[in-house]
Enzyme design. Structure first.
Site, PDB file in Angstrom:
ATOM      1  CB  CYS A 255      23.086  64.374  45.022  1.00 21.50           C
ATOM      2  SG  CYS A 255      23.869  63.129  43.979  1.00 21.50           S
TER       3      CYS A 255
ATOM      4  CG  ASN B 290      27.045  52.915  32.095  1.00 19.89           C
ATOM      5  OD1 ASN B 290      26.622  53.030  30.958  1.00 19.89           O
ATOM      6  ND2 ASN B 290      27.233  51.750  32.686  1.00 19.89           N
TER       7      ASN B 290
ATOM      8  CD  GLU C   3      27.152  63.995  46.073  1.00 22.11           C
ATOM      9  OE1 GLU C   3      27.482  65.189  46.006  1.00 22.11           O
ATOM     10  OE2 GLU C   3      27.267  63.212  45.097  1.00 22.11           O
TER      11      GLU C   3
END
Length: 139
Positions: free
Chosen positions: A97, A53, A63
């Protein structure tokens, strides 16, 4: 070290689907696509990719996309995760993650696979010693 007990066919399918997922990445800013495939305890494989983004803090890694997708499909127990970045080499999960994966169990196997199916494998507890889990917060 404990064995992952995945068959060669399961590993091959997990790696293939992680590679396929990387092709779906939305990564116009980094130009660093990543794909992920997760093997549930029931034997189902769910895939995801990174989604960037322009407000970089809103970017989500492959993940975490994959785990969120699995959770939204009612899956909460995982055996293994494969991560693939076609840019070359072995690309490990970032710190965020690692913690996100650890939430679902310290013994989940993490495979990091390259273009030629060369890979490393580690349990998430090896990649994130002393990670946090739900049981740490609720007594």
């Amino acid at each position: 070290m404990a064995t992952d007990d995945l068959s060669e066919d399961q590993k091959s399918e997990l790696f293939k689907l992680a590679k396929d997922a990387s092709k779906l990445s939305y990564s116009p800013y980094s130009r660093f696509p990543v794909g992920c495939a997760i093997l549930t305890a029931e034997g189902q494989i769910i895939t995801g990719c990174n989604v960037e983004n322009s407000s970089f803090g809103l970017t989500i890694c492959a993940e975490r996309t994959t785990i969120c997708k699995a959770i939204s499909e009612g899956k909460k127990q995982f055996k293994a995760i494969a991560v693939h970045a076609p840019a070359g080499g072995l690309t490990y999960p970032c710190g965020a993650c690692r913690q996100f994966i650890y939430e679902f169990g310290p013994t989940i196997w993490i495979y990091v696979v390259d273009q030629e199916d060369k890979y490393t494998k580690s349990m998430i507890k090896e990649l994130l010693p002393n990670g946090f889990m739900l049981s740490d917060h609720i007594k």
